[in-house]
Motif scaffolding. Structure first.
Motif, mmCIF file in Angstrom:
data_model
loop_
_atom_site.group_PDB
_atom_site.id
_atom_site.type_symbol
_atom_site.label_atom_id
_atom_site.label_comp_id
_atom_site.label_asym_id
_atom_site.label_seq_id
_atom_site.Cartn_x
_atom_site.Cartn_y
_atom_site.Cartn_z
ATOM 1 N N GLU A 1 80.356 18.859 71.385
ATOM 2 C CA GLU A 1 80.351 20.071 72.222
ATOM 3 C C GLU A 1 79.477 19.886 73.457
ATOM 4 O OE1 GLU A 1 79.188 23.234 69.668
ATOM 5 O OE2 GLU A 1 81.196 23.502 68.802
ATOM 6 N N GLN A 2 78.462 19.039 73.365
ATOM 7 C CA GLN A 2 77.606 18.773 74.519
ATOM 8 C C GLN A 2 78.374 18.104 75.655
ATOM 9 O OE1 GLN A 2 74.170 16.530 73.320
ATOM 10 N NE2 GLN A 2 73.581 17.990 71.731
ATOM 11 N N LEU A 3 79.508 17.507 75.334
ATOM 12 C CA LEU A 3 80.288 16.788 76.346
ATOM 13 C C LEU A 3 81.267 17.691 77.096
ATOM 14 C CD1 LEU A 3 81.095 13.494 74.388
ATOM 15 C CD2 LEU A 3 79.375 13.828 76.173
ATOM 16 N N ALA A 4 81.325 18.968 76.753
ATOM 17 C CA ALA A 4 82.238 19.889 77.428
ATOM 18 C C ALA A 4 81.868 19.997 78.908
ATOM 19 C CB ALA A 4 82.183 21.259 76.770
ATOM 20 N N GLY A 5 82.836 19.769 79.794
ATOM 21 C CA GLY A 5 82.589 19.830 81.226
ATOM 22 C C GLY A 5 81.605 18.786 81.721
ATOM 23 N N PHE A 6 81.464 17.710 80.993
ATOM 24 C CA PHE A 6 80.413 16.714 81.227
ATOM 25 C C PHE A 6 80.724 15.767 82.380
ATOM 26 C CE2 PHE A 6 77.922 12.949 79.805
ATOM 27 C CZ PHE A 6 76.682 13.556 79.689
ATOM 28 N N ILE A 7 82.024 15.509 82.631
ATOM 29 C CA ILE A 7 82.415 14.492 83.611
ATOM 30 C C ILE A 7 83.345 15.120 84.644
ATOM 31 C CG2 ILE A 7 83.394 12.183 83.926
ATOM 32 C CD1 ILE A 7 83.105 11.785 80.887
ATOM 33 N N SER A 8 83.005 14.993 85.884
ATOM 34 C CA SER A 8 83.887 15.469 86.946
ATOM 35 C C SER A 8 84.898 14.378 87.287
ATOM 36 C CB SER A 8 83.080 15.827 88.196
ATOM 37 O OG SER A 8 82.527 14.659 88.787
ATOM 38 N N GLU A 9 85.955 14.783 87.992
ATOM 39 C CA GLU A 9 86.964 13.794 88.394
ATOM 40 C C GLU A 9 86.345 12.738 89.307
ATOM 41 O OE1 GLU A 9 91.335 13.796 90.596
ATOM 42 O OE2 GLU A 9 90.668 15.550 89.469
ATOM 43 N N LYS A 10 85.446 13.159 90.176
ATOM 44 C CA LYS A 10 84.776 12.223 91.080
ATOM 45 C C LYS A 10 83.923 11.230 90.304
ATOM 46 C CE LYS A 10 81.618 12.081 95.036
ATOM 47 N NZ LYS A 10 80.804 12.910 95.975
ATOM 48 N N GLU A 11 83.224 11.699 89.275
ATOM 49 C CA GLU A 11 82.373 10.817 88.463
ATOM 50 C C GLU A 11 83.218 9.839 87.656
ATOM 51 O OE1 GLU A 11 78.493 13.672 87.584
ATOM 52 O OE2 GLU A 11 80.334 13.937 86.418
ATOM 53 N N MET A 12 84.347 10.321 87.149
ATOM 54 C CA MET A 12 85.218 9.439 86.386
ATOM 55 C C MET A 12 85.808 8.357 87.275
ATOM 56 S SD MET A 12 86.223 9.080 83.217
ATOM 57 C CE MET A 12 86.058 7.299 83.366
ATOM 58 N N ARG A 13 86.217 8.743 88.466
ATOM 59 C CA ARG A 13 86.770 7.770 89.397
ATOM 60 C C ARG A 13 85.716 6.726 89.786
ATOM 61 N NH1 ARG A 13 88.178 11.048 93.066
ATOM 62 N NH2 ARG A 13 90.248 11.500 92.244
ATOM 63 N N ARG A 14 84.474 7.188 89.952
ATOM 64 C CA ARG A 14 83.412 6.262 90.316
ATOM 65 C C ARG A 14 83.138 5.261 89.194
ATOM 66 N NH1 ARG A 14 79.693 9.641 91.586
ATOM 67 N NH2 ARG A 14 78.438 9.587 89.680
ATOM 68 N N MET A 15 83.109 5.735 87.943
ATOM 69 C CA MET A 15 82.892 4.815 86.819
ATOM 70 C C MET A 15 84.038 3.810 86.709
ATOM 71 S SD MET A 15 81.058 6.879 83.707
ATOM 72 C CE MET A 15 82.087 8.357 83.689
ATOM 73 N N ASN A 16 85.268 4.297 86.901
ATOM 74 C CA ASN A 16 86.410 3.382 86.873
ATOM 75 C C ASN A 16 86.278 2.314 87.957
ATOM 76 O OD1 ASN A 16 87.797 4.532 84.719
ATOM 77 N ND2 ASN A 16 88.858 6.002 86.009
ATOM 78 N N TYR A 17 85.830 2.733 89.140
ATOM 79 C CA TYR A 17 85.687 1.774 90.235
ATOM 80 C C TYR A 17 84.573 0.765 89.954
ATOM 81 C CZ TYR A 17 85.011 -0.273 94.813
ATOM 82 O OH TYR A 17 84.890 -1.176 95.838
ATOM 83 N N GLN A 18 83.497 1.212 89.316
ATOM 84 C CA GLN A 18 82.408 0.299 88.993
ATOM 85 C C GLN A 18 82.875 -0.816 88.060
ATOM 86 O OE1 GLN A 18 79.601 3.236 87.538
ATOM 87 N NE2 GLN A 18 78.316 3.022 89.357
#
Length: 547
Positions: free
Chosen positions: A497-514
């Motif tokens: 439940e702590q992970l609800a709303g935890f990652i934005s689309e911008k953050e996910m895209r940045r991790m994928n790019y890394q």
């Protein structure tokens, strides 16, 4: 040269770990194949009626594509599913043909005069087999083991697709991220392992052949053969048994050592993932977060394959949780027609997963990863392309490349083509997700179906065409966990439940790019992201996970 950037140095610890897993799979499989294949080869020399069915079955197995065989084993009770067990079963089946065939060929190839001489001296069939035929055929049998071992080493790389580990982990990750260093990190050690195994077994095989030829030199044919069998039977049999035992003693203890080295206590929680970069990141994120916020230890079974592999593994209890997308669950698993309301899709998926599968769909992670129809940046600029509607004009001159699921899903290509009137020059090429981007960059295809958060979009200067008719449903990322697992581990629910709303689309895209663009390790990217979020109050044990 900066040796820290050399891939064999950079991935040294992981290469050793996955090489051990690879060796474990091959050693156990070949040992079982020897214990099954040699007796079968002997049997068909005594029962000619069984030659066709036995060799026919072994031949049929060889014709089945390795990935398909792994897929066939997924639903099989006891022997199937994911992990090392179905991998060992598949590798054993692939190893049987050369061992059975060479055993049969070696024994039936023994000079009839030698066999008749043995019978003339009063030897029983059993004595003739173990004291004459097998020793003389041992070189040919060993050649079959040699071929089977090399085949098994190569095929074992595909076992990573069902969570069995091995060097294929690097290869699959390298393909999905278009990273040649990762591919080499898996391919080079596997090739070296095959070459070394071929050399050692070839040397043993050659030594046996030369030893037998040396004893025969300078002796008349009949008397020499009789003398070889009856005057030197004990010495000959001892040497052959020692050689054969040496091979077995080389394989079995090695397999046991590797098994002991790899053995860890059974872990209460297994996290899975699909086989592309974002899923590897999300699977690792779940694992690290759970380890940091609970007392649970986590076993990672990442890179398992597509949606259906993960879903079946979850239903079977072979994994406890993985991250799914609401639109995928709604259309691919529940077989519903696509709709555009995110809340309605999530509500239906949550309700049906609980009722049909006893699975809990937790709150969304915070980002929507929809399908993305992607073209080269140069083409988009040259043709002034911005929307999918505009692309319909150029589609008849294009070649499309789509993933396996996208071709057949209700929210995939058939509905997309109908909605936008897309008619390509040829039928779309079906390929792996990682290969699609490489094919697009190398101008082998002109449009691919990727994901809106993929890091390779920025890395390769690609453009996502706008879904101006809102064809695609929402694809919110949601952890899916077994209800039984939540009952066994009450703390797990609060952690998720702590992970609800935890990652934005911008953050996910940045991790994928890394991972995709900067070739960083998934574990490091996730660790840094969680540190930046300052998750929870970590215990000393959890701090070790992060630091």
């Amino acid at each position: 040269m900066n040796w820290n950037e050399f891939f064999l140095v950079r991935y040294a610890s992981e290469i050793l770990l996955h090489s051990g897993e690879h060796l474990f799979l091959v050693s156990i499989s070949i040992t079982i194949a020897i214990l099954v294949g040699i007796p079968l080869g002997i049997l068909i020399t005594r029962k000619p009626k069984l030659i066709r069915p036995v060799l026919g079955f072994a031949n049929i197995v060889q014709t089945i594509p390795s990935l398909a065989l792994f897929g066939f084993l997924l639903p099989v009770p006891w022997l199937g599913g994911i992990g090392s067990t179905p991998a060992i079963v598949a590798l054993t089946l692939y190893s049987l043909l050369p061992i059975i065939r060479n055993t049969y060929t070696g024994i039936t190839g023994v000079d009839p005069a030698i066999r008749e001489a043995g019978r003339g001296m009063g030897m029983t069939d059993q004595q003739l087999l173990f004291q004459v035929e097998i020793p003389l055929a041992l070189g040919v049998i060993l050649a079959g083991v040699r071929v089977a071992t090399v085949i098994a080493i190569g095929i074992a790389t595909i076992a990573a697709a069902i969570g069995a580990g091995g060097l294929g982990v690097f290869i699959f990750q390298g393909i999905s991220t278009v990273d040649n260093q990762l591919i080499l990190a898996g391919a080079v050690p596997a090739a070296l392992m095959a070459i070394l195994a071929d050399f050692l077994l070839g040397w043993i095989e050659q030594s046996l052949t030369l030893r037998r030829q040396g004893r025969r030199a300078g002796v008349s044919p009949v008397s020499g053969r009789i003398d070889e069998i009856f005057q030197s039977t004990i010495q000959n049999l001892k040497s052959k048994i020692l050689s054969r035992t040496g091979l077995v003693l080389l394989i079995i203890p090695l397999a046991c050592i590797v098994a002991i080295a790899l053995h860890t206590p059974s872990k209460p929680l297994v996290i899975g993932s699909k086989n592309f970069t974002e899923q590897l990141i999300l699977g690792e994120l779940l694992a690290q977060h759970i380890e940091a916020t609970t007392n649970l230890k986590v076993d990672r079974r990442l890179n398992l394959g597509g949606t259906f592999v993960c879903h079946k593994a979850l239903q079977a209890g072979q994994i406890d949780a993985y991250v799914e997308y609401t639109g995928t669950a709604f259309t691919a698993i529940l077989k519903e027609k696509p709709i555009s309301d995110p809340q309605k899709v999530y509500g239906n998926v949550k309700q049906e997963y609980a009722q049909q599968f006893d699975l809990e769909v937790t709150k969304p992670l915070g980002f929507n990863n929809t399908f993305a129809m992607i073209v080269r940046g140069n083409d988009a600029q040259r043709l002034n392309l911005q929307t999918l509607s505009q692309s319909a004009k150029y589609a008849p001159k294009w070649q499309a490349g789509f993933g396996y699921e996208f071709i057949n899903r209700q929210d995939g290509f058939p509905g997309l083509a109908k909605t936008y009137g897309l008619k390509f020059a040829k039928s779309p090429q079906v390929m792996d997700l990682g290969l699609m981007y490489k094919a697009l960059d190398e101008k082998k295809v002109d449009m691919v179906a990727g994901n809106s958060t993929d890091g390779l979009i920025a890395k390769l200067n690609l453009v996502v065409l706008q879904d101006d008719k809102n064809y695609f449903p929402p694809y919110e990322a949601v952890p899916v966990v077994r209800q039984q697992t939540l009952k066994q581990h009450p703390k797990l629910r609060n952690s998720l439940e702590q992970l609800a709303g935890f990652i934005s689309e911008k953050e996910m895209r940045r991790m994928n790019y890394q991972v995709d663009g900067e070739s960083r390790k998934v574990e490091d990217v996730v660790r840094e992201f969680l540190q930046s979020k300052k998750v929870g109050i970590l215990s000393k044990k959890a701090e070790k996970t992060f630091y």
